[in-house]
Design a protein around this motif. Structure first.
Motif, PDB file in Angstrom:
ATOM      1  N   ASP A 141      44.223  31.406  31.506  1.00  0.00           N
ATOM      2  CA  ASP A 141      44.421  30.049  30.639  1.00  0.00           C
ATOM      3  C   ASP A 141      43.649  29.003  31.360  1.00  0.00           C
ATOM      4  N   THR A 142      43.276  29.048  32.583  1.00  0.00           N
ATOM      5  CA  THR A 142      42.745  27.884  33.159  1.00  0.00           C
ATOM      6  C   THR A 142      41.288  27.763  32.866  1.00  0.00           C
ATOM      7  N   PHE A 143      40.658  28.881  32.283  1.00  0.00           N
ATOM      8  CA  PHE A 143      39.386  28.992  31.797  1.00  0.00           C
ATOM      9  C   PHE A 143      39.340  28.259  30.518  1.00  0.00           C
ATOM     10  N   GLY A 144      40.352  27.845  30.009  1.00  0.00           N
ATOM     11  CA  GLY A 144      40.507  26.847  28.662  1.00  0.00           C
ATOM     12  C   GLY A 144      39.645  27.590  27.388  1.00  0.00           C
ATOM     13  N   GLN A 145      39.090  26.740  26.728  1.00  0.00           N
ATOM     14  CA  GLN A 145      38.234  27.299  25.609  1.00  0.00           C
ATOM     15  C   GLN A 145      36.852  27.744  25.998  1.00  0.00           C
ATOM     16  N   PHE A 146      36.167  29.046  25.940  1.00  0.00           N
ATOM     17  CA  PHE A 146      35.013  29.232  26.250  1.00  0.00           C
ATOM     18  C   PHE A 146      34.449  30.144  25.268  1.00  0.00           C
ATOM     19  N   SER A 147      33.003  29.930  25.440  1.00  0.00           N
ATOM     20  CA  SER A 147      32.144  30.573  24.397  1.00  0.00           C
ATOM     21  C   SER A 147      32.335  32.145  24.526  1.00  0.00           C
ATOM     22  N   LYS A 148      32.268  32.968  23.427  1.00  0.00           N
ATOM     23  CA  LYS A 148      32.642  34.204  23.433  1.00  0.00           C
ATOM     24  C   LYS A 148      31.259  35.001  23.651  1.00  0.00           C
ATOM     25  N   ASN A 149      30.172  34.327  23.520  1.00  0.00           N
ATOM     26  CA  ASN A 149      28.758  35.103  24.233  1.00  0.00           C
ATOM     27  C   ASN A 149      28.724  34.893  25.549  1.00  0.00           C
ATOM     28  N   THR A 150      29.917  35.523  26.059  1.00  0.00           N
ATOM     29  CA  THR A 150      30.292  35.643  27.696  1.00  0.00           C
ATOM     30  C   THR A 150      30.889  37.005  27.895  1.00  0.00           C
ATOM     31  N   VAL A 151      30.769  37.563  29.108  1.00  0.00           N
ATOM     32  CA  VAL A 151      31.470  38.702  29.456  1.00  0.00           C
ATOM     33  C   VAL A 151      32.495  38.465  30.743  1.00  0.00           C
ATOM     34  N   LEU A 152      33.616  38.896  30.476  1.00  0.00           N
ATOM     35  CA  LEU A 152      34.595  38.732  31.746  1.00  0.00           C
ATOM     36  C   LEU A 152      34.081  39.787  32.767  1.00  0.00           C
ATOM     37  N   ALA A 153      34.060  39.490  33.755  1.00  0.00           N
ATOM     38  CA  ALA A 153      33.798  40.369  35.128  1.00  0.00           C
ATOM     39  C   ALA A 153      34.903  40.491  36.196  1.00  0.00           C
ATOM     40  N   ALA A 154      35.506  41.531  36.420  1.00  0.00           N
ATOM     41  CA  ALA A 154      36.401  41.650  37.520  1.00  0.00           C
ATOM     42  C   ALA A 154      35.872  42.655  38.571  1.00  0.00           C
ATOM     43  N   ARG A 155      36.022  41.965  40.002  1.00  0.00           N
ATOM     44  CA  ARG A 155      35.719  42.982  40.961  1.00  0.00           C
ATOM     45  C   ARG A 155      36.899  42.870  41.957  1.00  0.00           C
ATOM     46  N   VAL A 156      37.027  44.058  42.560  1.00  0.00           N
ATOM     47  CA  VAL A 156      38.493  44.372  43.471  1.00  0.00           C
ATOM     48  C   VAL A 156      38.100  44.768  44.760  1.00  0.00           C
ATOM     49  N   GLU A 157      38.350  43.915  45.786  1.00  0.00           N
ATOM     50  CA  GLU A 157      38.212  44.246  47.189  1.00  0.00           C
ATOM     51  C   GLU A 157      39.638  44.547  47.839  1.00  0.00           C
ATOM     52  N   ASP A 158      39.577  45.307  48.728  1.00  0.00           N
ATOM     53  CA  ASP A 158      40.933  45.811  49.612  1.00  0.00           C
ATOM     54  C   ASP A 158      40.870  44.572  50.631  1.00  0.00           C
ATOM     55  N   GLU A 159      42.171  44.569  51.498  1.00  0.00           N
ATOM     56  CA  GLU A 159      42.421  43.547  52.382  1.00  0.00           C
ATOM     57  C   GLU A 159      41.261  43.346  53.601  1.00  0.00           C
ATOM     58  N   ASN A 160      40.436  44.356  53.565  1.00  0.00           N
ATOM     59  CA  ASN A 160      39.315  44.160  54.748  1.00  0.00           C
ATOM     60  C   ASN A 160      38.100  43.770  53.741  1.00  0.00           C
ATOM     61  N   GLY A 161      38.021  43.662  52.626  1.00  0.00           N
ATOM     62  CA  GLY A 161      36.953  43.150  52.058  1.00  0.00           C
ATOM     63  C   GLY A 161      35.834  44.236  51.505  1.00  0.00           C
ATOM     64  N   ASN A 162      36.460  45.502  51.419  1.00  0.00           N
ATOM     65  CA  ASN A 162      35.617  46.947  50.836  1.00  0.00           C
ATOM     66  C   ASN A 162      35.860  46.845  49.418  1.00  0.00           C
ATOM     67  N   PHE A 163      34.681  47.028  48.730  1.00  0.00           N
ATOM     68  CA  PHE A 163      34.828  47.408  47.346  1.00  0.00           C
ATOM     69  C   PHE A 163      35.606  48.302  46.820  1.00  0.00           C
TER      70      PHE A 163
END
Length: 438
Positions: free
Chosen positions: A312-334
């Motif tokens: 929700d903090t992104f508010g209103q945004f253009s839909k000509n976008t893509v949401l990207a999620a990247r997960v790293e563990d507690e040691n910074g490993n992908f």
């Protein structure tokens, strides 16, 4: 007829004795869609063959394999034969409205149809069948099929009404474009379904336990040379839907639920507690610039589906976008990653050209491609071979999206490690070719 019953019992005993030690046998099931077919065609009437599945087969399994679960028929077990909330259910929501189907107890059959890739379609059909003269890929009152009528000769079981959301993609002007349209619709369906089932609960019940206990895709491979449900074709060539399924079943999953709010989830189907962070970016498809970011920390128990929070903090945004999620563990490993769109593809704009860097890394007998682009690249296809040598190539991933400036490491699997390799994002006008040597 008593003689028929005796034959059923004899056959069942032979099969159970022969197969009960096979490692892939999860359970025994007496039949497929018997009660459901009865309910759809003859509601309230006697189900033909019921004593076979409820008595004979059950008794045989209890006698010869007593420690394995017996399920009388699939689907069954709820208030009605296909009740998602009580028993197992089959996912034919393209034909039926099924209440409670979004988060079923167990989805034991779920399918959509798409075509094999172009190299296989050229083997299946004549040139005229593949794209008849004058054919236009638009559905109208007089042309209800989503493909040329000649394709239906290579399909079975009304596959033209069992496609994914093809309306989300541009109408096709070539066979390759139509194969893309069908394949991406199949992939979109698999991605959305598997992610939701693995979350197993709606966003407003994020603290609750998973309602969905399992999902089976119908099916893995086509056992004949046709357009059907399989995500691997008759020649053992993966369809793009295969890679969508593979990505959706990463043991640790991150995903987005897009409803009245967009929420971020992690699902842990490993035996270990997972701790780390998720970095979410909102990336403009044309400029490649990151417009907004958000970070979530998590500790996720085994067999847990966890909603981390909203965007929700992104508010209103253009839909000509893509949401990207990247997960790293507690040691910074992908750990894993995922992308999600908030609009259907036919309304989005993608770069039509760009620069892609490709380097090759050798590790013992394995070849790794390292790819990097200067702009967003939609559905990057890796294809090997020329002059009829296209078959038999295997990759750790294919038909994947690439964010600008990020390295993607793709392993070349199987026996084919040398030859001509073609690389092309779907919307780019030009393909790249490179030669792989020993």
């Amino acid at each position: 007829d008593p003689a028929m019953m005796e034959l059923c019992q004899e056959e069942a005993e032979v099969l159970v004795k022969r197969l009960k030690h096979h490692p892939s046998i999860l359970l025994w099931c007496g039949g497929n869609e018997m009660y459901w077919s009865r309910d759809m065609q003859y509601p309230g009437e006697y189900c033909m063959g019921e004593p076979i599945i409820e008595e004979i087969y059950r008794d045989v399994c209890q006698k010869w394999d007593p420690n394995r679960y017996y399920h009388s028929n699939s689907p069954s077990g709820g208030k009605f034969s296909n009740d998602p909330l009580g028993g197992d259910t089959h996912g034919y929501t393209h034909r039926w409205f099924v209440p409670g189907r979004e988060y079923p107890v167990f989805l034991s059959e779920n399918c959509r149809v798409s075509a094999p890739e172009y190299k296989t379609m050229k083997r299946m059909m004549t040139e005229e069948e593949l794209w008849p003269e004058g054919y236009v890929n638009i559905m109208t009152k007089s042309q209800l099929l989503p493909w040329p009528s000649s394709w239906s000769c290579h399909n079975t079981n009304d596959g033209h009404v069992k496609l994914g959301p093809v309306e989300h993609y541009l109408d096709a002007e070539t066979p390759k474009e139509l194969i893309y349209r069908l394949g991406e619709a199949h992939s979109e369906y698999i991605k959305g379904q598997v992610e939701r089932f693995r979350r197993g609960k709606p966003f407003w019940d994020g603290a609750g336990t998973r309602r969905t206990g399992g999902h089976l895709l119908w099916k893995f491979q086509n056992n004949s040379n046709l357009i059907s449900y399989g995500v691997v074709d008759y020649f053992n060539e993966p369809l793009r839907a295969y890679y969508a399924l593979k990505r959706a079943y990463e043991p640790f999953q991150v995903s987005f639920s897009s409803d009245d709010h967009i929420t971020v989830w992690v699902v842990n189907d490993t035996p270990d507690i997972k701790t780390g962070r998720v970095d979410v970016s909102l990336v403009n498809l044309l400029s490649g610039k990151t417009e907004q970011k958000k970070q979530f920390s998590f500790t996720c128990e085994p067999d847990e589906s966890l909603m981390l929070g909203s965007l929700d903090t992104f508010g209103q945004f253009s839909k000509n976008t893509v949401l990207a999620a990247r997960v790293e563990d507690e040691n910074g490993n992908f750990v894993t990653e995922n992308l999600a769109y908030t609009e259907i593809e036919r309304r989005l704009s993608f770069p039509e050209e760009g620069t892609m860097e490709v380097t090759v890394e050798k590790q013992e007998s394995e070849t790794i491609l390292i790819l990097k682009t200067d702009c967003f690249a939609r559905s990057v296809e890796l294809a090997g071979g020329v002059n009829g040598e296209e078959f038999g190539w295997r990759f750790s991933d294919n038909f994947f999206d690439m964010l600008p400036g990020k390295e993607y490491r793709i392993r070349i699997l199987g026996e084919k490690q040398t030859g001509i390799l073609k690389i092309q994002p779907y919307y780019w006008k030009k393909e790249m070719k490179m030669k792989l040597t020993e």
